[in-house]
Design a protein around this motif. Sequence first.
Motif, PDB file in Angstrom:
ATOM      1  N   LEU A  58       0.587  -0.831  -0.056  1.00 47.18           N
ATOM      2  CA  LEU A  58       0.071   0.193   0.399  1.00 47.18           C
ATOM      3  C   LEU A  58       0.663   1.536   0.133  1.00 47.18           C
ATOM      4  O   LEU A  58       0.858   2.401  -1.002  1.00 47.18           O
ATOM      5  CB  LEU A  58      -1.045  -0.060   0.686  1.00 47.18           C
ATOM      6  N   VAL A  59       2.152   1.118   0.199  1.00 48.50           N
ATOM      7  CA  VAL A  59       2.941   2.694   0.508  1.00 48.50           C
ATOM      8  C   VAL A  59       3.802   2.095  -0.882  1.00 48.50           C
ATOM      9  O   VAL A  59       3.583   3.636  -0.972  1.00 48.50           O
ATOM     10  CB  VAL A  59       3.838   2.457   1.292  1.00 48.50           C
ATOM     11  N   VAL A  73       8.919  14.066   0.417  1.00 46.89           N
ATOM     12  CA  VAL A  73       7.923  13.601   1.852  1.00 46.89           C
ATOM     13  C   VAL A  73       8.227  11.617   1.505  1.00 46.89           C
ATOM     14  O   VAL A  73       7.443  11.185   2.094  1.00 46.89           O
ATOM     15  CB  VAL A  73       6.383  13.907   1.413  1.00 46.89           C
ATOM     16  N   ASN A  74       8.321  11.544   0.193  1.00 45.26           N
ATOM     17  CA  ASN A  74       8.974   9.916  -0.418  1.00 45.26           C
ATOM     18  C   ASN A  74       9.787   9.231   0.386  1.00 45.26           C
ATOM     19  O   ASN A  74      10.253   8.477   0.693  1.00 45.26           O
ATOM     20  CB  ASN A  74       8.825  10.479  -1.745  1.00 45.26           C
ATOM     21  N   LEU A  75      10.678  10.121   0.938  1.00 42.47           N
ATOM     22  CA  LEU A  75      11.630   9.766   1.533  1.00 42.47           C
ATOM     23  C   LEU A  75      11.563   8.985   2.888  1.00 42.47           C
ATOM     24  O   LEU A  75      11.849   7.779   2.555  1.00 42.47           O
ATOM     25  CB  LEU A  75      12.712  10.774   1.799  1.00 42.47           C
ATOM     26  N   PRO A  76      11.105   9.278   3.990  1.00 43.08           N
ATOM     27  CA  PRO A  76      10.320   8.294   5.597  1.00 43.08           C
ATOM     28  C   PRO A  76       9.620   7.553   4.954  1.00 43.08           C
ATOM     29  O   PRO A  76       9.946   6.176   5.239  1.00 43.08           O
ATOM     30  CB  PRO A  76       9.998   9.624   5.916  1.00 43.08           C
ATOM     31  N   LEU A  90      10.828  -0.263   2.169  1.00 42.45           N
ATOM     32  CA  LEU A  90      11.690  -0.653   2.222  1.00 42.45           C
ATOM     33  C   LEU A  90      12.491  -1.260   3.349  1.00 42.45           C
ATOM     34  O   LEU A  90      12.841  -2.757   2.583  1.00 42.45           O
ATOM     35  CB  LEU A  90      12.504   0.229   1.726  1.00 42.45           C
ATOM     36  N   ILE A  91      12.176  -0.746   4.419  1.00 35.11           N
ATOM     37  CA  ILE A  91      13.019  -1.751   5.917  1.00 35.11           C
ATOM     38  C   ILE A  91      11.966  -3.208   5.714  1.00 35.11           C
ATOM     39  O   ILE A  91      11.912  -3.990   6.416  1.00 35.11           O
ATOM     40  CB  ILE A  91      12.490  -0.440   6.638  1.00 35.11           C
ATOM     41  N   VAL A  92      10.663  -2.685   5.739  1.00 40.60           N
ATOM     42  CA  VAL A  92       9.156  -3.202   6.274  1.00 40.60           C
ATOM     43  C   VAL A  92       9.448  -5.036   6.036  1.00 40.60           C
ATOM     44  O   VAL A  92       9.392  -5.944   5.492  1.00 40.60           O
ATOM     45  CB  VAL A  92       7.993  -2.837   6.047  1.00 40.60           C
ATOM     46  N   ALA A  93      10.058  -4.214   3.871  1.00 37.28           N
ATOM     47  CA  ALA A  93       9.281  -5.700   2.744  1.00 37.28           C
ATOM     48  C   ALA A  93      10.486  -6.280   2.321  1.00 37.28           C
ATOM     49  O   ALA A  93      10.966  -7.378   2.794  1.00 37.28           O
ATOM     50  CB  ALA A  93       9.233  -4.162   1.489  1.00 37.28           C
ATOM     51  N   ALA A  94      12.062  -6.082   2.993  1.00 33.01           N
ATOM     52  CA  ALA A  94      13.139  -6.095   2.527  1.00 33.01           C
ATOM     53  C   ALA A  94      12.806  -7.460   4.570  1.00 33.01           C
ATOM     54  O   ALA A  94      13.797  -9.128   4.453  1.00 33.01           O
ATOM     55  CB  ALA A  94      14.175  -5.470   3.587  1.00 33.01           C
ATOM     56  N   ILE A  95      12.855  -7.112   5.446  1.00 35.87           N
ATOM     57  CA  ILE A  95      12.802  -8.547   6.474  1.00 35.87           C
ATOM     58  C   ILE A  95      11.062  -8.998   6.587  1.00 35.87           C
ATOM     59  O   ILE A  95      11.383  -9.856   6.509  1.00 35.87           O
ATOM     60  CB  ILE A  95      12.043  -6.933   7.962  1.00 35.87           C
ATOM     61  N   PHE A  96      10.258  -8.476   5.508  1.00 37.56           N
ATOM     62  CA  PHE A  96       8.944  -9.109   6.223  1.00 37.56           C
ATOM     63  C   PHE A  96       8.638  -9.778   4.628  1.00 37.56           C
ATOM     64  O   PHE A  96       7.330 -10.850   5.076  1.00 37.56           O
ATOM     65  CB  PHE A  96       7.320  -9.069   7.031  1.00 37.56           C
TER      66      PHE A  96
END
Length: 528
Positions: free
Chosen positions: A31-32, A188-191, A197-203
């Motif tokens: 979604l993000v 605004v896209n950076l955060p 990216l962190i969520v996708a890489a982990i989960f």
Amino acid sequence: MEVSSMRDPSRTDDTTTEPYRWRWLILVAMLVAEIMDLLDASIVNVAGPALEESLGAGSVGLQWVIGGYALTLGAGLVLGGRLGDRYGRRRMFLIGLAAFTATSLLCAAAPGIGTLIAFRLLQGTAGAMLLPQGLGLLRENFSGPELTKVFAVFGPVLGLGGIIGPVLGGFLIEGDFFGLGWRSVFLVNLPIGITALIVAAIFVPERPGNRTVRIDVTGAALVAASCALLVLPLNQGQQDGWPLWTWLCMAASVAGFALFAAQQRRAAAAGREPLVTPGLLRKPAFTVGLGGIALFFGGLIGTQLVLTLFLQIGRHFTAGDAGLGNLPLAVGTAIGGAVSGAFLADRIGRKVLQIGPLVQLAGAAVLWFELDSLTPGPFSIRDIAPGVTLAGAGAGMVIAALFSFVLAAVDDDEIGSASGVLSAVQAIGGSIGVAVFGSVFFARARTDDFTGGFNHALIVQACLLAAFLGITFLLPEKGRPDDGQHGATAEPVTTAETVTSSERATTAETVTGSETVTGSDVDRHHTV
């Protein structure tokens, strides 16, 4: 829990196996990513005066900043889906998301209008690698009733993302936080991107791609070149006086698309994997449907851009007020999409595609009289809200149903390739709409006849809607049915950007390349 345990490639989509524990975080990441794309397709619309003041951007530069993103996005969508098939959807999603975030930073740091345009083109390319993977990953990790819930969440959230784009853009520009001005619409896209990216890489679980899938580089290059040869003269022609090279470029573009169709047929005959299933182009209803999508979204996106330009340049609205000025269009689109998607399309078939443009034309006529009755004095968006809202309602009726009727003309095994092509044509049509309508408006705006520029844009839209109306009689009488295996429900479009959300509103099963996904695996779009 070890990260490796969350990336079990041996897990299958068999509904008898235990569902993946962290699957709802995958939905959040998808979604993000989709919302980032929606924001960037519309958030720049209100930045025109700020770009002119900061970078000296002229009308052509503004058209490239807005339309260039949609151009490279549309030209690369089908290729992006194929890359996901070959190298794995998770890998391509992470690469695309990282590239999209990085190019957002580059856009924010652009020292001049030329570099900003170049970075926007790169950003669209990154989006083309990112977007085709999202719903494919959801289909790999959800099934049955849960998948229906996923799409029930997807529709409203994406609609909200489209609505808040111009509003957020106006708020950031007008607020001028830390003196960043228009640059904040990209920052605004950076955060958002880094978090996703962190969520996708982990989960997001990792599954290998199919290395037997071949990438049709020649076909992809022909599409990209043909699109560029078409949009370049449309953007530059009006300012340069339509010299010979503009006409030669457009002729070369037509030849390029014809060459692409021939190359795809040769690739299929030789046993290679074409970018697009050649049989699609032999189906008259599908090919005219492509033309209809280009006409409809070109006119819709173009008039949306002209509305924003009229408010800011012609009526001196601030960026924030211009963003809010898009809300009547968003409300009308939401109403029309809800009515069409909920019951009208099922009850009256393709007549909904004929009623929709007639309502749009009625809205344009009301808007014409509203514009002619304006005085040089104080102006409020309420003065033109009825016409804009009515036109939005007609657009929403079409958006919610159009893809379903075009896809009804193709066979089941062609749905994937057809959906990718429709999404690409939608995005490219939007880029063409920005070029054409921007040129029409600015031709009159240079003499300070802003109302005349808007009126001329409405005439062009009326011509496109008349042509689209004629095409609808050649489409199937019923849309592609929604059977249980698709696991998706119709999603109303509620965006001022409208973008590419038309495919999100379909219930057809989508395949990008060799893997099957549900809904809108290759999306865009985007309307501006």
